[in-house]
Enzyme design. Structure first.
Site, mmCIF file in Angstrom:
data_model
loop_
_atom_site.group_PDB
_atom_site.id
_atom_site.type_symbol
_atom_site.label_atom_id
_atom_site.label_comp_id
_atom_site.label_asym_id
_atom_site.label_seq_id
_atom_site.Cartn_x
_atom_site.Cartn_y
_atom_site.Cartn_z
ATOM 1 N N TYR A 161 -17.034 36.618 -17.366
ATOM 2 C CA TYR A 161 -18.330 36.939 -16.766
ATOM 3 C C TYR A 161 -18.285 36.797 -15.253
ATOM 4 O O TYR A 161 -18.885 37.573 -14.518
ATOM 5 C CB TYR A 161 -19.423 36.052 -17.356
ATOM 6 C CG TYR A 161 -19.893 36.584 -18.683
ATOM 7 C CD1 TYR A 161 -20.511 37.845 -18.758
ATOM 8 C CD2 TYR A 161 -19.706 35.882 -19.857
ATOM 9 C CE1 TYR A 161 -20.912 38.361 -19.974
ATOM 10 C CE2 TYR A 161 -20.114 36.393 -21.073
ATOM 11 C CZ TYR A 161 -20.721 37.632 -21.131
ATOM 12 O OH TYR A 161 -21.110 38.155 -22.303
ATOM 13 N N GLU A 170 -5.961 20.084 -41.381
ATOM 14 C CA GLU A 170 -6.358 21.454 -41.054
ATOM 15 C C GLU A 170 -7.858 21.651 -41.246
ATOM 16 O O GLU A 170 -8.465 22.509 -40.619
ATOM 17 C CB GLU A 170 -5.559 22.428 -41.957
ATOM 18 C CG GLU A 170 -5.959 23.870 -41.790
ATOM 19 C CD GLU A 170 -5.454 24.755 -42.929
ATOM 20 O OE1 GLU A 170 -4.578 24.327 -43.679
ATOM 21 O OE2 GLU A 170 -5.958 25.876 -43.056
ATOM 22 N N ASP A 181 -3.309 23.450 -46.094
ATOM 23 C CA ASP A 181 -3.368 24.124 -47.388
ATOM 24 C C ASP A 181 -1.962 24.544 -47.802
ATOM 25 O O ASP A 181 -1.084 24.738 -46.956
ATOM 26 C CB ASP A 181 -4.243 25.385 -47.311
ATOM 27 C CG ASP A 181 -5.722 25.044 -47.194
ATOM 28 O OD1 ASP A 181 -6.078 23.887 -47.485
ATOM 29 O OD2 ASP A 181 -6.504 25.946 -46.804
#
Lengths: 514, 359
Positions: free
Chosen positions: B98, B192, B244
């Site tokens: 920006y 995680e 996982d």
């Protein structure tokens, strides 16, 4: 049971009864045709004698749908005793030889006068001089049944200023309001092919349309030539024999035909097994027929040459288009002489881009057609030029006739223009003509493509410069912020290198185009 | 690492500016050379045990119409970075994008300005955190670790204990740069998933296992990776990574250990001694966990990882083979099938023992 009544009618009578075939079918069309015919006669009277044309046309509204046309030229003038015949006898004229001219039989002008006489019951006033000591004024009518001029008034006055030219005035019934767009377009397009002419037109509303001379150069006038063997028929040959003084076939052929010399004549006679010593006047009709039909397919004749033609030439065509349409670029080309059926012709073409050339409306194209310097304003879609334009794959030349400001100009000059109809509005698709138009346009298209590619290169160079001019100061600013130096580095040196670079690119693209 | 190099960063930026200014003064088209980040130039360094950039150099030259814009952008990002470092302010990638709109520097989208920041990282051989541009924070830390802030100025010298907030403390610049004061924990669990991180806090894993807990919330952000590395190197704590059991999870572990190709131009973000503690593909059978079939995308990913240099070690390869064989995957949460505390009570002790035996 009735008896058929046989009678011959005069030429004037014939045209009176069939005026629609010559473009006089209604007042609107008649207004256009009358102006066109007289302007063309005026221009021919100048051009064929290498006189730079000054043609002034004035159309005055006399009320009740009657208009008065006054047209003045600075042409060669009509000899004193010829005036009545030249203006009031149909099928009389100076145009019976083979050379390029706008009209062939001098018919149109007299048709216009005839039409005026019929619709307004008035005379035609003619003043003319060949530049001698006298000028002469006539008031004439046409005796329609007899096809003979009636002289109402005749006056000879001194011509101290040695004025030369012709002024014709007559009334006719017309409709200018509706004919106006075509008439103005006619003047405009006519002037394109004649940048060496001054043409003025004052219309009934008092508006002056003027097309100024911008060059003193004129195309060489067309020379008269004898007929080419490919283009004659039995009747023509019979007449030539009657008029000839030759008493043997060898001489007859060599003296009376275009591009036929003694050797060609002897070879030809050998091929039809007719003795070179045979007397043409005593030739058997059977032998004459053999000769004429053999003339059409004998391949030993030299092709007709173009000295009888008067093309505009690349320079004048370009100048004319530039003056009227101010295009950004125009590609012009002139083809070599070709022939169809023994009539020589030359095709000239141009493609103009940008400037005042508009983008054609969807499914249309801007096409300007000319035949012997006459603009053809009607029946574009029946014309051979349109057929060719539709056939060419313009994408190959990176041209888009539907979305780019493109205009096509096609001029065909010929001793006999292959019109499809008597109305002289569109050209028949003779294969020879089609071929020449196609290659003329393709040559222009190639040049146009090169121009546009060059323009692309230059504009991309321009775009590059803009980008550099935008980013270099920023680079200079940010690098100063980084270095913390008190002053920004000067970018002038780098910019100068760029500009030098740009010039090189431009020059290189010029060389490539050449 | 960040503090000590800020002077270095400033001098590198100044040098870059003088270099460009000099080229302009001499009438040359200004240009810069930076390490090329094309895949062909990303090589695996055996010694560093991570990806690094090779010898190829890419040029940004003002003489090239296609590069002048990106050169200008790079210089702007550099000048922006200099201002940040000088004024001790920080910014994010979005903020920078920006900000660029004020300077006539047209980035087409944020992706382009992000990429330019990465170019500057490569050019300076410094992570963007070194010039105070930070990614969005989303990782958290919890544990008995006392720290003293070094940034920002307002907090300099203040102390905090990272067990003070039961939600965990966000790992931002200040935490990542803080000095470690006192640490009672003897290991680090990096998790995680936020759900499992919370379960660990609730189940007092920090006490039961005397550990520091870190939630990476997916792929670990750089500051989290930096913090993990510091905990391992500065405090000597062993690091265990829990993810996982699928190719995506194992890659989260791998990036922490051996780094990402994306950050091949950066060093000192990896923790090569960290251990992947599961879930392994073999854990599905071992702990009798509910599982799901692999998707097509999963299988593609496995084939890609098989060829990846970072995965060439035997353990990693055999896990990949196991995935290929069973075609099944599972998540950390799947332990809940054996009760809410199963992951803490049964899995962790057994896994830590296994890892110990493997040493």
């Amino acid at each position: 049971m009735s008896r058929e009544k046989f009678q011959s009618i005069s030429a004037a009578d014939f045209f009176y009864k069939n005026r629609e075939i010559a473009g006089f079918d209604n007042p609107v069309r008649a207004t256009y045709t009358i102006i066109r015919e007289l302007v063309e006669n005026a221009l021919d009277a100048c051009e064929q004698y290498s006189i730079k044309p000054e043609v002034r046309v004035k159309l005055i509204d006399e009320g009740s749908s009657i208009y008065r046309l006054k047209i003045e030229d600075n042409g060669i003038g009509v000899p004193y005793d010829q005036v009545p015949y030249a203006f009031a006898q149909i099928l009389f004229g100076s145009k019976y030889t083979l050379r390029q001219s706008r009209g062939i039989f001098g018919l149109g002008g007299k048709m216009a006068i005839l039409y005026g006489q019929i619709t307004s019951h008035s005379t035609v006033k003619v003043m003319s001089s060949t530049g001698g000591f006298e000028k002469y004024s006539y008031e004439l009518n046409i005796n329609i049944q007899e096809n003979h001029p009636i002289i109402r008034k005749k006056e000879v006055t001194p011509n101290p200023a040695r004025w030369r030219g012709t002024i014709v005035q007559f009334n006719f019934e017309g409709d200018y309001i509706r004919a106006k767009p075509k008439i103005v377009e006619y003047f405009r397009q006519t002037s394109v092919l004649m940048p060496y002419a001054n043409i003025f037109f004052v219309d009934p509303e008092g508006v002056l349309y003027r097309f100024d001379r911008i060059t003193d150069v004129m195309p060489k006038p067309a020379e008269e030539v004898k007929p080419h063997p490919y283009g004659v028929d039995l009747e023509v040959v019979q007449r030539m024999i009657n008029a000839s003084r030759s008493n043997n076939m060898g001489d007859f052929l060599a003296n009376n035909f275009h591009r036929v010399g003694v050797a060609t004549a002897l070879n030809f006679l050998k091929s039809v097994k007719i003795s070179a010593d045979a007397n043409p006047k005593t030739l058997q009709p059977k032998d004459l027929l053999t000769i004429v039909s053999r003339m059409k397919d004998y391949d030993g004749f030299q092709p007709p040459d173009a000295q009888c033609l008067s093309p505009i030439g690349n320079d004048l065509l370009e100048k004319g288009i530039m003056r009227e349409y101010k295009p950004e670029f125009v590609a012009v080309t002139q083809r070599g002489a070709s022939a169809y059926s023994g009539y020589p012709f030359i095709v000239e073409a141009a493609i103009a881009y940008g400037g005042d050339i508009p983008i054609a409306p969807p499914d249309e194209m801007t096409v300007f057609r000319y035949a012997n310097k006459i603009p053809l304003l009607y029946d574009l879609h029946s014309d051979v030029a349109m057929k060719v334009i539709k056939k060419i794959n313009w994408q190959r030349y990176k041209l888009e006739p539907n979305s780019m400001p493109l205009a096509f100009f096609i001029h065909i000059c010929a001793t006999k223009v292959p019109y499809k109809t008597v109305g002289k509005e569109y050209i028949a698709d003779r294969p020879e003509v089609e071929y020449e138009i196609e290659w003329a346009l393709k040559t222009c298209a190639r040049e146009m493509r090169m121009h546009l590619a060059k323009k692309d290169r230059v504009s991309s160079m321009q775009r590059r410069l803009t980008v550099f001019e935008r980013y270099l100061p920023l680079i200079s600013q940010f690098s100063t912020e980084l270095s913390g130096a008190p002053n920004q580095p000067n970018i002038e040196k780098v910019l100068k290198r760029l500009q030098a670079n740009a010039k090189q690119v431009e020059q290189r693209s010029l060389v490539q185009t050449d | 690492m960040l503090n000590k190099s800020s002077k270095e960063v400033l001098s590198k930026l100044t040098e870059m500016g003088s270099d460009i200014s000099g080229q302009i003064e001499r009438g040359e088209f200004p240009r810069l050379k930076l390490p090329s980040r094309t895949t062909s130039n990303i090589v695996f360094d055996e010694k560093l045990n991570q990806f690094i950039l090779g010898e190829q150099r890419a040029e940004r030259s003002a003489s090239n119409i296609k590069q002048i814009r990106s050169l200008t952008q790079l210089l702007w990002v550099a000048s922006f970075a200099k201002r940040l470092v000088n004024e001790g302010k920080s910014s994010t990638l979005r903020d920078l994008y920006y900000h660029s709109l004020n300077y006539g520097i047209k980035f087409r989208e944020q992706l382009e300005s992000d990429d330019t920041v990465t170019d500057l990282e490569g050019l300076l051989m410094e992570p963007r955190e070194a010039f105070n541009i930070f990614p969005k924070e989303r990782s958290a830390i919890f544990g008995d670790l006392a720290i003293e802030y070094t940034t920002p100025e307002t907090h300099k010298g203040k102390k905090a204990n990272l067990s003070s907030n039961p939600d965990g403390v966000m790992v931002g610049l200040s935490v990542a740069q803080a000095e470690f004061h006192e640490c009672k924990a003897d290991k680090v669990f990096v998790i995680e998933k936020n759900a499992v991180f919370r379960r660990f806090i609730e189940e007092r894993v920090y006490e039961k296992f005397n550990s520091i807990l870190i939630d990476t919330a997916g792929q670990a952000p750089r500051l989290a990776r930096l913090l993990i590395r510091r905990l391992n190197l500065e405090l000597g704590l062993p690091v265990y990574l829990l993810t996982d059991a699928d190719p995506w999870g194992m890659h989260i572990a791998m990036v922490i250990i051996r780094g990402s190709a994306n950050a091949a131009h950066l060093r000192e973000l990896t923790t090569s001694k960290a251990k992947w503690a599961g879930l392994w593909a073999t854990d599905i059978k071992r702990f009798n966990l509910p599982s799901f079939p692999l998707t097509k995308l999963d299988e593609q990913r496995i084939r890609l990882l098989e060829a990846d240099m970072r995965y060439r070690d035997f353990e990693w390869q055999s896990e990949l083979q196991e995935f290929k064989k069973t075609k099944r995957r599972t998540e950390l949460e799947s332990f809940s099938a054996h009760g809410l505390t199963a992951i803490v009570d049964k899995y962790l002790p057994k896994k830590l023992k296994m890892l110990e035996e493997m040493e």
